[in-house]
Write a protein that holds these residues in place. Structure first.
Motif, PDB file in Angstrom:
ATOM      1  N   TRP A  94      22.725  62.830 104.318  1.00 43.85           N
ATOM      2  CA  TRP A  94      22.500  61.488 104.857  1.00 43.85           C
ATOM      3  C   TRP A  94      22.080  60.516 103.764  1.00 43.85           C
ATOM      4  O   TRP A  94      22.524  59.377 103.702  1.00 43.85           O
ATOM      5  CB  TRP A  94      21.431  61.568 105.946  1.00 43.85           C
ATOM      6  N   CYS A 130      28.117  68.174 108.067  1.00 43.57           N
ATOM      7  CA  CYS A 130      27.884  67.259 106.944  1.00 43.57           C
ATOM      8  C   CYS A 130      29.158  66.971 106.152  1.00 43.57           C
ATOM      9  O   CYS A 130      29.161  66.087 105.293  1.00 43.57           O
ATOM     10  CB  CYS A 130      26.816  67.833 106.012  1.00 43.57           C
ATOM     11  N   GLY A 159      21.100  68.455 105.847  1.00 43.96           N
ATOM     12  CA  GLY A 159      21.554  67.252 106.529  1.00 43.96           C
ATOM     13  C   GLY A 159      20.891  65.998 105.992  1.00 43.96           C
ATOM     14  O   GLY A 159      21.542  64.943 105.869  1.00 43.96           O
ATOM     15  N   THR A 210      25.078  59.341 101.769  1.00 40.00           N
ATOM     16  CA  THR A 210      26.236  58.896 102.539  1.00 40.00           C
ATOM     17  C   THR A 210      27.061  57.884 101.742  1.00 40.00           C
ATOM     18  O   THR A 210      26.521  57.038 101.038  1.00 40.00           O
ATOM     19  CB  THR A 210      25.765  58.248 103.856  1.00 40.00           C
TER      20      THR A 210
END
Length: 244
Positions: free
Chosen positions: A40, A121, A36, A43
């Motif tokens: 992130w 995700c 994760g 992104t």
């Protein structure tokens, strides 16, 4: 080897792990949290879509290697293994029991990690999701088997950590995460062809992109499982009763 003794060892290990909430959290949640974090970080880019399958291979592999090797070594350092082997329990029963216990944990860990990567995700998988699960589980078993092998040679927890550069880091650097393996210098590519994590990453990438046929993936999966069996076999031969 005796099936009853092996399963008794498996049950004992699972009971020990169940009574250690921090270890349970480390085993089941940390790989997903790291995946994760990677998602992130990247992104709004396409990077995670490219390296996501490799992360599914990498983080469970590392966690299972560390936990398995340290747990097995503690059995030797505490004298538990010596007492167990004074009874009708062989080294093969002991290692296979440990392998089954942590292998079952690895199945749960992998299910959580893959599910988190895909449904939380947003990692896109073009190939069969069941095949992705199978390869990821085999990869977690690989980390477990290599951890058992490392514990057979290490004399302390510190030495187990020292095995990371020898057992794990070369596989990370040469496995195709940072650069496709066919773009590596010829010598390094040849070395990577013999590293088991390379097969897991190749297979996961192939399933994610649906870029290869089933035979290709099953061949990679077979090599990974051969490494698992070989590591446990060598570990059972070299395992010492006690670390002094």
């Amino acid at each position: 080897m005796n099936a009853a003794r092996t399963l008794a060892t498996t049950g004992r290990v699972l009971t020990q792990v169940r009574h250690d909430p921090r270890t349970v959290a480390l085993l089941l949640l940390v790989p997903s949290l790291l995946i994760g974090l990677i998602a992130w970080i990247f992104t709004d880019t396409s990077v995670f879509a490219t390296i996501g399958p490799a992360m599914i291979a990498l983080f469970p592999f590392i966690v299972m290697f560390l936990i398995t090797s340290i747990s097995t070594l503690r059995e030797r350092r505490s004298g538990t293994l010596e007492r167990l082997l004074s009874m009708p329990l062989g080294k093969g029963d002991f290692l296979l029991g440990y392998g089954l216990a942590f292998g079952l944990i690895g199945v749960v860990q992998t299910a959580i990690a893959v599910s988190f990567a895909v449904w939380v995700c947003g990692l896109e998988i073009s190939g069969p999701l069941g095949l992705l699960f199978a390869v990821a589980i085999a990869d977690a078993l690989l980390g477990t088997a290599l951890g058992l092998l490392a514990s057979a040679f290490a004399r302390s927890e510190f030495q187990v950590v020292q095995f990371m550069p020898a057992f794990v880091f070369p596989q990370i650097l040469l496995g195709g995460i940072f650069l496709p393996r066919d773009q590596l210098p010829a010598v390094l590519e040849a070395i990577s062809d013999w590293l088991p994590l390379s097969f897991a990453i190749d297979a996961l990438n192939a399933v994610a992109a649906d870029s290869e046929d089933l035979g290709y993936v099953l061949t990679k999966l077979g090599v990974i499982l051969a490494w698992v069996v070989g590591a446990i076999a060598v570990g059972s031969i070299t395992l010492r009763r006690r670390t002094r």
